[in-house]
Enzyme design. Structure first.
Site, PDB file in Angstrom:
ATOM      1  N   ARG A  19       0.592  -0.744  -0.017  1.00  0.00           N
ATOM      2  CA  ARG A  19       0.011   0.366  -0.082  1.00  0.00           C
ATOM      3  C   ARG A  19       0.936   1.735   0.577  1.00  0.00           C
ATOM      4  O   ARG A  19       0.627   2.097  -0.806  1.00  0.00           O
ATOM      5  CB  ARG A  19      -0.503   0.349   1.609  1.00  0.00           C
ATOM      6  N   ASN A  37      -6.097  -3.021   2.147  1.00  0.00           N
ATOM      7  CA  ASN A  37      -5.899  -4.574   1.387  1.00  0.00           C
ATOM      8  C   ASN A  37      -7.862  -4.816   1.393  1.00  0.00           C
ATOM      9  O   ASN A  37      -8.587  -4.015   2.146  1.00  0.00           O
ATOM     10  CB  ASN A  37      -5.808  -4.754   3.140  1.00  0.00           C
TER      11      ASN A  37
END
EC number: 3.6.1.7
Length: 90
Positions: A19, A37
């Site tokens: 990320r 996620n």
């Protein structure tokens, strides 16, 4: 031309900084959206902006950072949204 895509990245992509690196790439390219996620182990990426930078980010997602192992990326077009910045959603 502005475009917007959702990308679903599978593989070893959680717990490896995916990320963070996606956010860095997107901001460097001027792409807006978010990364988060998913409960099933994938990473979801919303990428909006000018076509070329968005396509560059989508191509990068297929490789990912060195710490990740990307197995597949499912990309779906979406209606163009005005999103400010590129953030990590928790």
């Amino acid at each position: 031309m502005k475009v917007c895509y959702m990308a679903y990245v599978s593989g070893i992509v959680q717990g490896v900084g995916f990320r963070y690196y996606t956010q860095q790439q997107a901001m460097a390219l001027g792409v807006t959206g978010y990364v988060c996620n998913m409960d099933d182990g994938r990473v979801e990426v919303c990428a909006c902006g000018e076509q070329q930078p968005v396509e560059t980010l989508l191509a990068w997602l297929k490789i990912g950072p060195k710490s990740a192992r990307v197995e597949s990326v499912l990309v779906e077009p979406r209606a163009v949204k005005d999103i400010e910045g590129f953030r990590i959603k928790y």
